[in-house]
Design an enzyme around this catalytic site. Structure first.
Site, PDB file in Angstrom:
ATOM      1  N   GLY A   1       0.847  -1.281   0.036  1.00 53.53           N
ATOM      2  CA  GLY A   1      -0.134  -0.099  -0.118  1.00 53.53           C
ATOM      3  C   GLY A   1       0.681   1.236   0.031  1.00 53.53           C
ATOM      4  O   GLY A   1       2.069   1.423  -0.195  1.00 53.53           O
TER       5      GLY A   1
ATOM      6  N   LYS B   1      -8.896   1.505  15.595  1.00 48.42           N
ATOM      7  CA  LYS B   1      -7.263   1.828  15.870  1.00 48.42           C
ATOM      8  C   LYS B   1      -6.981   1.815  17.322  1.00 48.42           C
ATOM      9  O   LYS B   1      -6.150   1.331  17.742  1.00 48.42           O
ATOM     10  CB  LYS B   1      -6.664   3.230  15.146  1.00 48.42           C
TER      11      LYS B   1
ATOM     12  N   ILE C   1       1.826   3.716   2.367  1.00 44.63           N
ATOM     13  CA  ILE C   1       2.759   4.047   3.239  1.00 44.63           C
ATOM     14  C   ILE C   1       3.813   2.728   3.485  1.00 44.63           C
ATOM     15  O   ILE C   1       4.930   3.107   3.496  1.00 44.63           O
ATOM     16  CB  ILE C   1       2.227   4.363   4.786  1.00 44.63           C
TER      17      ILE C   1
ATOM     18  N   ARG D   1      -4.513  21.113   9.115  1.00 41.62           N
ATOM     19  CA  ARG D   1      -3.887  19.838   9.432  1.00 41.62           C
ATOM     20  C   ARG D   1      -2.377  19.726   9.457  1.00 41.62           C
ATOM     21  O   ARG D   1      -1.770  20.518   8.900  1.00 41.62           O
ATOM     22  CB  ARG D   1      -4.211  18.776   8.252  1.00 41.62           C
TER      23      ARG D   1
ATOM     24  N   ASN E   1      -6.687  -2.908  -1.191  1.00 36.55           N
ATOM     25  CA  ASN E   1      -6.441  -1.629  -2.007  1.00 36.55           C
ATOM     26  C   ASN E   1      -5.130  -1.124  -2.403  1.00 36.55           C
ATOM     27  O   ASN E   1      -4.719  -0.285  -2.320  1.00 36.55           O
ATOM     28  CB  ASN E   1      -6.869  -0.662  -0.535  1.00 36.55           C
TER      29      ASN E   1
ATOM     30  N   SER F   1      -3.186   6.153  14.323  1.00 35.23           N
ATOM     31  CA  SER F   1      -3.651   7.339  13.628  1.00 35.23           C
ATOM     32  C   SER F   1      -4.089   8.200  14.726  1.00 35.23           C
ATOM     33  O   SER F   1      -4.570   8.054  15.666  1.00 35.23           O
ATOM     34  CB  SER F   1      -5.168   7.059  12.803  1.00 35.23           C
TER      35      SER F   1
ATOM     36  N   PHE G   1     -14.392  22.061   2.374  1.00 33.56           N
ATOM     37  CA  PHE G   1     -15.542  21.789   3.382  1.00 33.56           C
ATOM     38  C   PHE G   1     -15.485  22.850   4.502  1.00 33.56           C
ATOM     39  O   PHE G   1     -14.988  22.276   5.552  1.00 33.56           O
ATOM     40  CB  PHE G   1     -15.367  20.156   3.930  1.00 33.56           C
TER      41      PHE G   1
ATOM     42  N   GLY H   1     -18.150  15.115  10.944  1.00 29.14           N
ATOM     43  CA  GLY H   1     -17.037  14.319  11.738  1.00 29.14           C
ATOM     44  C   GLY H   1     -15.843  15.277  11.624  1.00 29.14           C
ATOM     45  O   GLY H   1     -14.808  14.802  12.224  1.00 29.14           O
TER      46      GLY H   1
ATOM     47  N   TYR I   1     -13.577   3.458  12.276  1.00 26.53           N
ATOM     48  CA  TYR I   1     -12.275   3.417  11.959  1.00 26.53           C
ATOM     49  C   TYR I   1     -11.662   3.871  13.475  1.00 26.53           C
ATOM     50  O   TYR I   1     -10.573   3.199  13.421  1.00 26.53           O
ATOM     51  CB  TYR I   1     -11.971   4.126  10.750  1.00 26.53           C
TER      52      TYR I   1
HETATM   53  P1  NAD Z   1      -3.255   1.480   1.974  1.00 25.38           P
HETATM   54  O1  NAD Z   1      -4.938   1.178   1.839  1.00 25.38           O
HETATM   55  O2  NAD Z   1      -2.619   2.359   0.710  1.00 25.38           O
HETATM   56  O3  NAD Z   1      -2.531   0.272   2.508  1.00 25.38           O
HETATM   57  C1  NAD Z   1      -2.953  -0.847   3.473  1.00 25.38           C
HETATM   58  C2  NAD Z   1      -2.595  -2.109   2.780  1.00 25.38           C
HETATM   59  O4  NAD Z   1      -3.217  -3.161   3.625  1.00 25.38           O
HETATM   60  C3  NAD Z   1      -3.053  -2.274   1.296  1.00 25.38           C
HETATM   61  O5  NAD Z   1      -2.041  -2.781   0.613  1.00 25.38           O
HETATM   62  C4  NAD Z   1      -4.273  -3.305   1.669  1.00 25.38           C
HETATM   63  O6  NAD Z   1      -4.311  -4.319   0.336  1.00 25.38           O
HETATM   64  C5  NAD Z   1      -3.667  -4.106   2.587  1.00 25.38           C
HETATM   65  N1  NAD Z   1      -4.764  -4.761   3.597  1.00 25.38           N
HETATM   66  C6  NAD Z   1      -6.061  -4.108   4.151  1.00 25.38           C
HETATM   67  N2  NAD Z   1      -6.578  -5.240   4.806  1.00 25.38           N
HETATM   68  C7  NAD Z   1      -5.451  -6.131   4.990  1.00 25.38           C
HETATM   69  C8  NAD Z   1      -5.912  -7.514   5.264  1.00 25.38           C
HETATM   70  N3  NAD Z   1      -6.879  -7.920   5.902  1.00 25.38           N
HETATM   71  N4  NAD Z   1      -4.882  -8.426   5.210  1.00 25.38           N
HETATM   72  C9  NAD Z   1      -3.832  -8.064   4.462  1.00 25.38           C
HETATM   73  N5  NAD Z   1      -3.467  -6.959   3.638  1.00 25.38           N
HETATM   74  C10 NAD Z   1      -4.732  -6.039   3.923  1.00 25.38           C
HETATM   75  O7  NAD Z   1      -3.295   2.634   3.297  1.00 25.38           O
HETATM   76  P2  NAD Z   1      -2.060   3.330   3.810  1.00 25.38           P
HETATM   77  O8  NAD Z   1      -2.520   4.973   3.385  1.00 25.38           O
HETATM   78  O9  NAD Z   1      -0.870   3.000   3.247  1.00 25.38           O
HETATM   79  O10 NAD Z   1      -2.130   3.097   5.372  1.00 25.38           O
HETATM   80  C11 NAD Z   1      -1.533   2.207   5.843  1.00 25.38           C
HETATM   81  C12 NAD Z   1      -1.909   1.961   7.427  1.00 25.38           C
HETATM   82  O11 NAD Z   1      -1.906   3.353   7.916  1.00 25.38           O
HETATM   83  C13 NAD Z   1      -3.322   1.818   7.468  1.00 25.38           C
HETATM   84  O12 NAD Z   1      -3.517   0.557   8.739  1.00 25.38           O
HETATM   85  C14 NAD Z   1      -4.017   2.930   8.009  1.00 25.38           C
HETATM   86  O13 NAD Z   1      -5.339   2.940   8.659  1.00 25.38           O
HETATM   87  C15 NAD Z   1      -3.043   3.767   8.688  1.00 25.38           C
HETATM   88  N6  NAD Z   1      -3.101   5.032   8.643  1.00 25.38           N
HETATM   89  C16 NAD Z   1      -3.168   5.680   7.311  1.00 25.38           C
HETATM   90  C17 NAD Z   1      -3.291   7.146   7.384  1.00 25.38           C
HETATM   91  C18 NAD Z   1      -3.361   7.795   6.180  1.00 25.38           C
HETATM   92  O14 NAD Z   1      -3.828   8.970   5.688  1.00 25.38           O
HETATM   93  N7  NAD Z   1      -3.052   7.147   4.782  1.00 25.38           N
HETATM   94  C19 NAD Z   1      -3.285   7.881   8.381  1.00 25.38           C
HETATM   95  C20 NAD Z   1      -3.257   7.233   9.885  1.00 25.38           C
HETATM   96  C21 NAD Z   1      -3.055   5.764   9.735  1.00 25.38           C
HETATM   97  C1  WQD Z   2      -8.137  17.271   5.528  1.00 29.72           C
HETATM   98  C2  WQD Z   2      -8.736  18.326   5.334  1.00 29.72           C
HETATM   99  C3  WQD Z   2     -10.948  18.458   5.256  1.00 29.72           C
HETATM  100  C4  WQD Z   2     -11.443  16.766   1.172  1.00 29.72           C
HETATM  101  C5  WQD Z   2      -8.340  11.455   7.378  1.00 29.72           C
HETATM  102  C6  WQD Z   2      -8.713  10.581   8.501  1.00 29.72           C
HETATM  103  C7  WQD Z   2      -7.737  10.401   9.278  1.00 29.72           C
HETATM  104  C8  WQD Z   2      -6.426   9.892   8.667  1.00 29.72           C
HETATM  105  C9  WQD Z   2      -6.084  10.885   7.610  1.00 29.72           C
HETATM  106  C10 WQD Z   2      -6.339   7.397   8.476  1.00 29.72           C
HETATM  107  C11 WQD Z   2      -9.981  18.715   6.165  1.00 29.72           C
HETATM  108  C12 WQD Z   2     -10.488  19.003   3.890  1.00 29.72           C
HETATM  109  C13 WQD Z   2     -10.921  17.196   2.440  1.00 29.72           C
HETATM  110  C14 WQD Z   2     -12.015  17.560   0.327  1.00 29.72           C
HETATM  111  C15 WQD Z   2     -11.755  19.298   1.857  1.00 29.72           C
HETATM  112  N1  WQD Z   2      -6.524   8.703   7.963  1.00 29.72           N
HETATM  113  N2  WQD Z   2     -11.099  18.544   2.608  1.00 29.72           N
HETATM  114  N3  WQD Z   2     -12.280  18.538   0.643  1.00 29.72           N
HETATM  115  O1  WQD Z   2     -10.214  14.196   7.663  1.00 29.72           O
HETATM  116  O2  WQD Z   2      -7.901  15.239   8.482  1.00 29.72           O
HETATM  117  O3  WQD Z   2      -8.071  12.790   8.078  1.00 29.72           O
HETATM  118  O4  WQD Z   2      -7.182  11.068   6.763  1.00 29.72           O
HETATM  119  O5  WQD Z   2      -5.928   7.209   9.565  1.00 29.72           O
HETATM  120  O6  WQD Z   2      -8.207   9.416  10.113  1.00 29.72           O
HETATM  121  O7  WQD Z   2      -9.881  11.099   9.144  1.00 29.72           O
HETATM  122  O8  WQD Z   2      -8.152  14.290   6.154  1.00 29.72           O
HETATM  123  O9  WQD Z   2      -7.352  14.585   3.477  1.00 29.72           O
HETATM  124  O10 WQD Z   2      -9.676  14.140   4.439  1.00 29.72           O
HETATM  125  O11 WQD Z   2      -9.136  16.219   4.841  1.00 29.72           O
HETATM  126  O12 WQD Z   2     -11.860  20.547   1.969  1.00 29.72           O
HETATM  127  O13 WQD Z   2     -12.584  17.211  -0.656  1.00 29.72           O
HETATM  128  O14 WQD Z   2      -8.961  18.775   4.020  1.00 29.72           O
HETATM  129  O15 WQD Z   2     -12.055  19.247   5.571  1.00 29.72           O
HETATM  130  O16 WQD Z   2      -9.854  20.120   6.794  1.00 29.72           O
HETATM  131  P1  WQD Z   2      -8.541  14.114   7.679  1.00 29.72           P
HETATM  132  P2  WQD Z   2      -8.677  14.733   4.730  1.00 29.72           P
END
Ligand code: NAD
Ligand code: WQD
Length: 345
Positions: free
Chosen positions: A11, A159, A13, A238, A36, A131, A225, A302, A155
């Site tokens: 994925g 976490k 990250i 953010r 994903n 997160s 938003f 939210g 979600y």
């Molecule tokens: P991503 O969806 O790109 O990566 C997650 C990966 O996990 C994907 O490749 C998906 O195919 C795999 N996956 C999902 N469920 C699975 C399962 N049950 N078994 C095996 N593989 C599975 O997401 P990302 O943005 O790289 O995020 C990675 C992690 O970081 C996630 O746990 C996410 O919740 C957390 N996180 C992401 C963000 C963000 O904004 N991207 C922020 C905070 C935390």
């Molecule tokens: C960022 C800013 C929106 C879309 C989410 C998850 C969080 C984490 C990171 C996984 C906000 C604004 C957004 C748009 C907009 N993920 N926005 N128009 O909501 O801070 O965090 O992703 O853990 O759990 O909640 O990130 O990128 O959705 O929004 O104005 O079309 O952009 O209101 O201020 P968020 P985001």
């Protein structure tokens, strides 16, 4: 050469972290269901670093016998898994509200399964992708790790639940566990080569991929938003963090855990700098010489006004500081998107 299991390593990250790990000569086993992602990201890593050693095992972390095979094969090949970096999970807030059970099953049952197998194979080092969403609507900003855990969506609850499980495991005995919960703020950007980046399947919800779609003409305009938030320009603030800085934080955390006594860590990962939606738009426009049409809409349910990390703890504890700024994030993220308008396909 240490072997690290990276769940969800194909994925967004995960792939950037895998690249950094291979550059540090770790041998990797990546488990991913590709729900994903595509493992083309891993092929790109092998291209970027021809010396990389990555075994890809396609499967779901909820499949106990599959996970047992992964650990067993590694042991039989005389390269037992020493530590796990656990990214696998579902991450869309909106989807989790629509389908909470799917999130509890994938994220929490998946993590429990993984932890059971880790116990079976006496692998007691784990870095978990938590997160900032677990803090919910905070009274203070920047947010320290001591802020109450108060998620506002399924979600976030998953976490928080996984963190609780990990804390319980750590406290359960004379602990041999080394655990780090990394609480990411808002990861954006891509590797500066433009070869790997974020490629979400389906419609993205996060601002950065949406913003790129607007510039590509796939969306008419960016819907901002809310312009009535209690922030300096009325739009949401953010803490955006470059995905490469985030990836490097995993390497530093891993090295710290391996080199030190068993312990349990909770660490915010952010830059400590807040950027409003309008500032993000303006920076993107000036760095990438483009125009982003936008309209102001109602607040998204939210959302919070401000979410900025207090990152003093990680900076004082680990050999890590964020090195890239918002301009780098906009430049590198757009480079990936513009060179790969269809993602890895
Ligand atoms: P991503 O969806 O790109 O990566 C997650 C990966 O996990 C994907 O490749 C998906 O195919 C795999 N996956 C999902 N469920 C699975 C399962 N049950 N078994 C095996 N593989 C599975 O997401 P990302 O943005 O790289 O995020 C990675 C992690 O970081 C996630 O746990 C996410 O919740 C957390 N996180 C992401 C963000 C963000 O904004 N991207 C922020 C905070 C935390
Ligand atoms: C960022 C800013 C929106 C879309 C989410 C998850 C969080 C984490 C990171 C996984 C906000 C604004 C957004 C748009 C907009 N993920 N926005 N128009 O909501 O801070 O965090 O992703 O853990 O759990 O909640 O990130 O990128 O959705 O929004 O104005 O079309 O952009 O209101 O201020 P968020 P985001």
């Amino acid at each position: 050469m240490k072997t690290i299991l990276v769940t969800g390593g194909a994925g967004f990250i995960g792939s950037h972290t895998c690249l950094c790990l291979t550059e540090k000569n770790y041998q990797l086993i990546v488990v991913d269901s590709n729900i994903n992602s595509t493992n083309k990201s891993l092929e790109k890593i092998k291209y970027m670093n021809p010396n990389s050693k990555i075994i890809f095992a396609k499967g779901d972390i909820r499949d106990l016998s599959f996970m047992r095979k992964v650990f067993n094969n590694a042991r039989e090949n005389k390269s037992p898994i020493e530590a796990v970096i656990h990214f696998a999970g579902l991450k869309s807030v909106g989807e989790s509200i629509a389908n909470p059970l799917m999130y509890w099953d994938s994220n929490v049952c998946g993590s429990i399964n993984l932890l059971k197998i880790m116990c079976e194979f006496k692998c007691h080092t784990i870095i978990f992708s938590s997160s900032a969403t677990i803090y919910g609507n905070t009274k203070t900003n920047p947010i320290t790790e001591n802020e109450p855990i108060n998620p506002t969506n399924p979600y976030g609850f998953t976490k928080a639940a996984i963190e609780t499980i990990l804390k319980g495991i750590f406290g359960s005995s004379e602990s041999s566990w080394r655990i780090a919960n990394l609480r990411y703020f808002n990861p954006i950007g891509a590797h500066k080569s433009g070869l790997i980046g974020e490629d979400p399947l389906g419609e993205p919800n996060n601002i950065f991929p949406i913003l790129c779609k607007v510039v590509q003409g796939k969306h008419k305009e960016l819907r901002i938003f809310g312009n009535d938030w209690p922030t300096f320009d009325g739009t949401g603030v953010r803490d955006y963090i470059h995905v490469m800085d985030l990836a490097e934080a995993h390497i530093s955390s891993l090295e710290f855990l391996i080199e030190n006594k068993p312990q349990y860590l909770e660490l915010n990962i952010g830059t400590g700098i807040g950027t409003s939606v309008l500032e993000l738009v303006k920076t993107f426009e000036s760095v990438n010489k483009c125009k982003i049409p936008y309209v102001f809409c109602n607040r998204r349910i939210g959302d919070v006004a401000n979410a900025v990390a207090d990152n003093k703890k990680i900076i004082s504890l680990l050999n890590w500081v964020p090195k890239r700024n918002i301009k780098d994030m906009c430049k590198d993220g757009w480079k990936w998107q513009s060179l790969n308008p269809k993602g890895f396909n």
